[in-house]
Write a protein that holds these residues in place. Sequence first.
Motif, short mmCIF file in Angstrom:
data_model
loop_
_atom_site.label_atom_id
_atom_site.label_comp_id
_atom_site.label_asym_id
_atom_site.label_seq_id
_atom_site.Cartn_x
_atom_site.Cartn_y
_atom_site.Cartn_z
N GLY A 27 10.20 44.62 39.13
CA GLY A 27 8.98 43.44 39.84
C GLY A 27 9.39 42.06 39.08
N GLY A 29 9.16 38.88 36.98
CA GLY A 29 9.24 38.65 36.01
C GLY A 29 9.14 39.53 35.23
N GLY A 31 11.67 40.85 33.44
CA GLY A 31 13.09 41.40 32.74
C GLY A 31 15.00 41.63 33.23
N THR A 33 16.63 39.76 34.72
CA THR A 33 17.28 37.99 34.79
C THR A 33 17.92 38.38 33.04
OG1 THR A 33 16.66 37.07 36.02
CG2 THR A 33 17.96 35.69 34.60
N LYS A 67 6.76 31.76 33.33
CA LYS A 67 7.87 31.69 34.27
C LYS A 67 8.55 30.14 35.24
CE LYS A 67 10.18 35.50 37.03
NZ LYS A 67 11.58 34.80 36.24
N THR A 71 14.55 34.24 40.54
CA THR A 71 16.35 34.90 40.96
C THR A 71 15.80 34.76 42.81
OG1 THR A 71 16.22 36.07 39.08
CG2 THR A 71 18.20 36.10 40.86
N ASN A 143 10.27 47.57 29.56
CA ASN A 143 10.15 46.65 28.49
C ASN A 143 9.53 46.19 27.96
OD1 ASN A 143 11.78 44.34 27.65
ND2 ASN A 143 11.43 43.13 29.47
N PHE A 145 6.82 44.39 26.42
CA PHE A 145 6.33 42.99 26.13
C PHE A 145 5.97 42.74 24.61
CE2 PHE A 145 7.66 42.90 30.03
CZ PHE A 145 8.38 41.15 30.44
N ASP A 146 6.10 41.53 24.30
CA ASP A 146 5.36 41.69 22.92
C ASP A 146 3.87 41.20 23.27
OD1 ASP A 146 7.42 41.34 21.35
OD2 ASP A 146 7.36 39.08 21.91
N ASP A 172 13.80 46.61 24.82
CA ASP A 172 13.66 45.05 24.37
C ASP A 172 14.63 44.53 25.20
OD1 ASP A 172 14.05 42.47 24.12
OD2 ASP A 172 12.05 42.80 22.13
N ALA A 173 14.58 43.78 26.42
CA ALA A 173 14.93 43.18 27.38
C ALA A 173 16.24 42.96 26.88
CB ALA A 173 14.61 43.65 28.69
N ARG A 174 15.86 41.53 26.20
CA ARG A 174 16.37 40.66 25.69
C ARG A 174 17.52 40.70 24.35
NH1 ARG A 174 10.74 38.34 23.21
NH2 ARG A 174 10.49 40.60 22.50
#
Length: 203
Positions: A27, A29, A31, A33, A67, A71, A143, A145-146, A172-174
């Motif tokens: 969906g 936002g 993660g 990208t 955000k 994209t 993912n 998220f915090d 964690d996508a980061r």
Amino acid sequence: MAFARSDRRRKPSADEPVALKLLVAGGFGVGKTTLVGAVSEIRPLRTEESLSEAGRPVDDIAGVEGKRTTTVAMDFGRITLRDNLVLYLFGTPGQDRFWFLWDELAQGALGAVVLADTRRLEDCFAAVDYFERRGIPFTVAVNCFDGAERHAPDIVRDALDLDGSVPVVLCDARERDSAKNVLISVVEHAAQMAAGRREPATT
Ligand SMILES: Nc1nc2c(ncn2[C@@H]2O[C@H](COP(=O)(O)OP(=O)(O)O)[C@@H](O)[C@H]2O)c(=O)[nH]1
Ligand SMILES: [Mg+2]
């Protein structure tokens, strides 16, 4: 001649890298990208557009208020998993109004990542349906998220009504290593499914 027809029939040598195509879906936002950017060795090709006032009624940013970009076409990245295995990553556009691009993107894809946010799990239903219907192997990557409540993978599997063979992993996508593990899961799952298809159970 550089591109003689016979070149196409040339057998790849054993040490020539194998390039595989993976999709990164989920969906808006969630993660996608971020994940492609975290693992890519090349500067990811991004086609982000500022979220305009005009897009606001359609781009549901509830829950992702931070955000500012979206994209519009796709994310593209590359990662070398082993010396001879290169993955090309294609992030799918998250908004429903870009669904017409999916069939093009899915051409020749080995497998897919479906990113999920447990606070908005329903946002990944469409991606799950899409890959299930086409028999494209996928891993669901939650993912984390915090601040989001943690749910065990099996809870997510049940909530998404997934087949028992579909891997569900937390990520964690980061984080490069975390994102890389997700990709490895997809490649392994796709290999298992391919092996299963080659050796149908004798009943
Ligand atoms: N806290 C946290 N934020 C994340 C994570 N992944 C992505 N984000 C943030 O969430 C927002 C949306 O991510 P983005 O990758 O653009 O989502 P996309 O629409 O799926 O491509 C961005 O501001 C990211 O920095 C994560 O694992 N943890
Ligand atoms: Mg994106």
